[in-house]
Scaffold this motif. Structure first.
Motif, PDB file in Angstrom:
ATOM      1  N   THR A 168     -66.550 -49.119   8.698  1.00  0.00           N
ATOM      2  CA  THR A 168     -66.315 -48.023   9.628  1.00  0.00           C
ATOM      3  C   THR A 168     -67.437 -47.002   9.530  1.00  0.00           C
ATOM      4  O   THR A 168     -68.082 -46.856   8.483  1.00  0.00           O
ATOM      5  N   LYS A 181     -71.345 -50.849  19.850  1.00  0.00           N
ATOM      6  CA  LYS A 181     -70.448 -51.657  20.682  1.00  0.00           C
ATOM      7  C   LYS A 181     -71.059 -53.023  20.962  1.00  0.00           C
ATOM      8  O   LYS A 181     -70.352 -54.052  20.960  1.00  0.00           O
ATOM      9  N   GLY A 184     -70.369 -55.545  18.201  1.00  0.00           N
ATOM     10  CA  GLY A 184     -69.001 -55.912  17.852  1.00  0.00           C
ATOM     11  C   GLY A 184     -68.132 -54.827  17.270  1.00  0.00           C
ATOM     12  O   GLY A 184     -67.010 -55.090  16.835  1.00  0.00           O
ATOM     13  N   PHE A 185     -68.589 -53.587  17.266  1.00  0.00           N
ATOM     14  CA  PHE A 185     -67.767 -52.490  16.765  1.00  0.00           C
ATOM     15  C   PHE A 185     -66.824 -51.999  17.867  1.00  0.00           C
ATOM     16  O   PHE A 185     -67.180 -51.983  19.043  1.00  0.00           O
ATOM     17  N   ASP A 186     -65.637 -51.582  17.449  1.00  0.00           N
ATOM     18  CA  ASP A 186     -64.643 -51.051  18.382  1.00  0.00           C
ATOM     19  C   ASP A 186     -64.381 -49.579  18.083  1.00  0.00           C
ATOM     20  O   ASP A 186     -64.266 -49.185  16.914  1.00  0.00           O
ATOM     21  N   VAL A 187     -64.266 -48.780  19.140  1.00  0.00           N
ATOM     22  CA  VAL A 187     -63.943 -47.369  18.983  1.00  0.00           C
ATOM     23  C   VAL A 187     -62.456 -47.237  18.661  1.00  0.00           C
ATOM     24  O   VAL A 187     -61.613 -47.789  19.365  1.00  0.00           O
ATOM     25  N   PHE A 188     -62.121 -46.487  17.595  1.00  0.00           N
ATOM     26  CA  PHE A 188     -60.712 -46.255  17.286  1.00  0.00           C
ATOM     27  C   PHE A 188     -60.361 -44.771  17.289  1.00  0.00           C
ATOM     28  O   PHE A 188     -59.187 -44.402  17.166  1.00  0.00           O
ATOM     29  N   TRP A 204     -67.545 -40.222  18.033  1.00  0.00           N
ATOM     30  CA  TRP A 204     -66.847 -41.510  18.126  1.00  0.00           C
ATOM     31  C   TRP A 204     -66.787 -42.165  16.753  1.00  0.00           C
ATOM     32  O   TRP A 204     -67.804 -42.269  16.059  1.00  0.00           O
ATOM     33  N   VAL A 206     -65.963 -45.711  14.841  1.00  0.00           N
ATOM     34  CA  VAL A 206     -65.908 -47.131  15.170  1.00  0.00           C
ATOM     35  C   VAL A 206     -65.623 -47.957  13.921  1.00  0.00           C
ATOM     36  O   VAL A 206     -65.819 -47.496  12.795  1.00  0.00           O
ATOM     37  N   LYS A 207     -65.155 -49.169  14.134  1.00  0.00           N
ATOM     38  CA  LYS A 207     -64.852 -50.070  13.022  1.00  0.00           C
ATOM     39  C   LYS A 207     -65.152 -51.496  13.435  1.00  0.00           C
ATOM     40  O   LYS A 207     -65.224 -51.831  14.625  1.00  0.00           O
ATOM     41  N   LYS A 208     -65.303 -52.344  12.428  1.00  0.00           N
ATOM     42  CA  LYS A 208     -65.555 -53.754  12.691  1.00  0.00           C
ATOM     43  C   LYS A 208     -64.971 -54.582  11.550  1.00  0.00           C
ATOM     44  O   LYS A 208     -65.158 -54.255  10.382  1.00  0.00           O
TER      45      LYS A 208
END
Length: 210
Positions: A168, A181, A184-188, A204, A206-208
């Motif tokens: 993260t 993004k 492959g990282f997603d915004v949480f 922002w 983000v995590k992966k």
């Protein structure tokens, strides 16, 4: 262009600080709080030299080198990381940060940093084997040339080899957000953080999953 990836050596720390200084010089994270260029340069330099030598043995410093010179840096905190005390930071040079910019301004910047990082730290402590990236920088002349992409891939491999399952981090830059993004990282978490005089800065988290 050959890129050598590995763990940063202590004797390479000065190079890492210098490249990060150049990368952060016009980054909104500092620019919004320290608009005066001379003050901002002093603050960035004092923050880096007051932080990284202190946490070098506590964190994981990974680097990308080109022709033997450090051109990219990633600083990682594993799940066992424990932040040094405020006294330790002051003794290692943070007194100079306050001296250069003033207590009120620096305190506002620290509050912003803590607010921006809180979603990531909360997420890291919500499960097992979650790592946090506190800094990912590439020297400006080498940005957009694949150094960051190689460094992120190496960082992910390094975390997996050390038992990590997720990563993260946060960013205040839409350009950087797009970079993560695309990898492959997603915004949480997404929020606005107050800066000054009614101005806000977007953040922002983000995590992966690795």
């Amino acid at each position: 262009m050959g890129i050598e990836l590995g763990v940063l050596k202590r004797e390479e720390l000065k190079e890492a600080v210098e490249l990060s200084f150049r990368a952060y010089e016009y980054y909104e994270y500092f620019l919004s709080f320290f608009p005066d260029l001379e003050m901002r340069r002093k603050v960035i330099c004092s923050v880096l030299y007051g932080t990284w030598p202190l946490i070098l043995q506590k964190s994981h410093f990974l680097c990308a080198k080109i022709d033997g010179k450090v051109e990219g840096l990633a600083v990682l905190e594993d799940p066992c990381y424990r932040r040094p005390s405020d006294i330790q930071f002051l003794l290692h040079g943070w007194w100079k940060v306050f001296f250069d910019a003033g207590i009120k301004r620096v305190k506002a910047w620290i509050d912003m940093d803590e607010s921006a990082g809180k979603p990531c730290h909360d997420y890291q402590h919500s499960g097992e084997n979650i790592w946090y990236c506190s800094s990912l920088t590439v020297d400006p002349p080498f940005q957009g040339k694949g150094v960051g992409t190689h460094l992120v891939a190496f960082m992910e491999e390094y975390i997996r080899e050390h038992g990590g399952k997720q990563l993260t981090l946060f960013t205040n830059s839409e350009k950087n957000l797009s970079f993560y993004k695309n990898r492959g990282f997603d915004v949480f978490d997404e929020c606005d953080i107050a800066i000054r005089d009614g101005l806000n800065m977007r953040s922002w988290s983000v995590k992966k999953t690795l």
